[in-house]
Design an enzyme around this catalytic site. Structure first.
Site, mmCIF file in Angstrom:
data_model
loop_
_atom_site.group_PDB
_atom_site.id
_atom_site.type_symbol
_atom_site.label_atom_id
_atom_site.label_comp_id
_atom_site.label_asym_id
_atom_site.label_seq_id
_atom_site.Cartn_x
_atom_site.Cartn_y
_atom_site.Cartn_z
ATOM 1 N N VAL A 124 -30.808 -79.600 -3.589
ATOM 2 C CA VAL A 124 -29.787 -79.951 -2.610
ATOM 3 C C VAL A 124 -30.090 -81.353 -2.110
ATOM 4 C CG1 VAL A 124 -28.689 -79.343 -0.420
ATOM 5 C CG2 VAL A 124 -29.583 -77.531 -1.909
ATOM 6 N N CYS A 125 -29.063 -82.195 -2.055
ATOM 7 C CA CYS A 125 -29.184 -83.535 -1.496
ATOM 8 C C CYS A 125 -30.303 -84.311 -2.190
ATOM 9 C CB CYS A 125 -29.380 -83.437 0.013
ATOM 10 S SG CYS A 125 -28.963 -84.940 0.927
ATOM 11 N N GLY A 126 -31.285 -84.811 -1.437
ATOM 12 C CA GLY A 126 -32.335 -85.642 -2.011
ATOM 13 C C GLY A 126 -33.358 -84.897 -2.833
#
Length: 223
Positions: A124-126
Site C-alpha cells: 500500500v502506498c510507499g
C-alpha cells in the site's frame, strides 16, 4: 489463509489498518478461513508509527514460510521536498523513513517472500517503494502514491498510474486510502467475490478504478 501485516518504525497506520480490517472481517465471515496478524522483521515488539504517539504491537516475526499473504505499508512523515527541509527535518521525511527499512532484515524477508511460489506480496502506498529501493521490482509493473511514481520509475520498475496493479504474486496499491481497495481485491482474488462483496457492503465502500494487469489487449493509442 494467513495474512501478515508488516510494521516498521515510521509506518503509516492507515496503510495497515484499512486492509487489516478488511481481511479481519473476512475471517469473521468465513469462520476463521482468513487469519491476520501484525508482524515485524525483528519479531514481537511495539512499533512506533509515523504519527506519534500512535504505535501498534507486532505479535510475531515476519515469516514468508508461514504467511500466504504479506502486506507491506508505506510511511507517514513529512511530505515536503527533502531539499526544502533542514537537516533535522530530513530525518522525518518519508523517503528517509522508507530508506531506513533497507538497513533492517525486511528486504531479505521480502525477497524470500517474492521468490516463494505460494506467497502473495501486497503493498500500500510507499510499500512498493521499499521493494523498489531494495531492487526487488525491476522490470515489474507497480504503483504507489502519485508523488512517488517518478521515484518508482527511476528504480527500473514499470510505474503504472493506477489504483491497484496486479502482477501475479505482487499486488501494489496507490495512496493511503487504496489500502481498502487492495484488501478487497486480495480478498476477491484469493477467497472469492461473494465474501469480498459482503465485506465491501459492510464497509460501505465502493472500490475505485480498474485493477491494472498485463492481461488483455494493449491500447493502440497513448495519451
Amino acid at each position: 489463509m494467513l495474512a501478515q501485516f508488516v510494521l516498521f518504525d515510521g509506518f503509516d497506520p492507515l496503510d495497515v489498518i484499512a486492509p487489516y480490517e478488511v481481511l479481519h472481517s473476512a475471517g469473521m465471515l468465513t469462520e476463521g478461513a482468513v487469519q491476520v496478524e501484525l508482524v515485524s522483521a525483528e519479531g514481537p515488539r511495539d512499533v512506533p508509527s509515523g504519527l506519534p504517539p500512535l504505535s501498534l504491537k507486532a505479535t510475531a516475526l515476519l515469516d514468508p514460510e508461514r504467511a500466504d499473504v504479506i502486506v507491506l505499508p508505506g510511511a507517514a512523515g513529512d511530505v515536503r521536498d527533502p531539499a526544502e527541509l533542514s537537516e533535522d527535518e530530513q530525518a522525518n521525511a518519508i523517503p528517509a523513513i522508507l530508506g531506513r527499512t533497507l538497513e533492517t532484515d525486511l528486504p531479505r524477508l521480502a525477497k524470500e517472500a517474492l521468490e516463494r511460489e505460494d506467497t502473495l506480496v501486497a503493498t500500500v502506498c510507499g510499500g512498493s517503494l521499499i521493494l523498489a529501493m531494495a531492487g526487488l521490482t525491476e522490470g515489474r509493473p507497480a504503483t504507489t502514491h502519485h508523488l512517488g511514481l517518478d521515484v518508482l520509475g527511476a528504480t527500473g520498475t514499470i510505474a503504472v498510474d493506477a489504483r491497484v496493479v496486479d502482477d501475479g504474486d505482487l499486488i501494489t496499491g496507490g495512496g493511503v486510502t487504496s489500502g481498502l481497495d487492495v484488501g478487497l481485491y486480495v480478498l476477491e482474488r484469493e477467497v472469492g467475490p461473494r465474501v469480498a462483496h459482503k465485506v465491501e457492503k459492510l464497509f460501505e465502500h465502493e472500490r475505485r478504478g480498474t485493477v491494472w494487469s498485463r492481461r488483455g489487449a494493449a491500447p493502440a493509442l497513448a495519451f
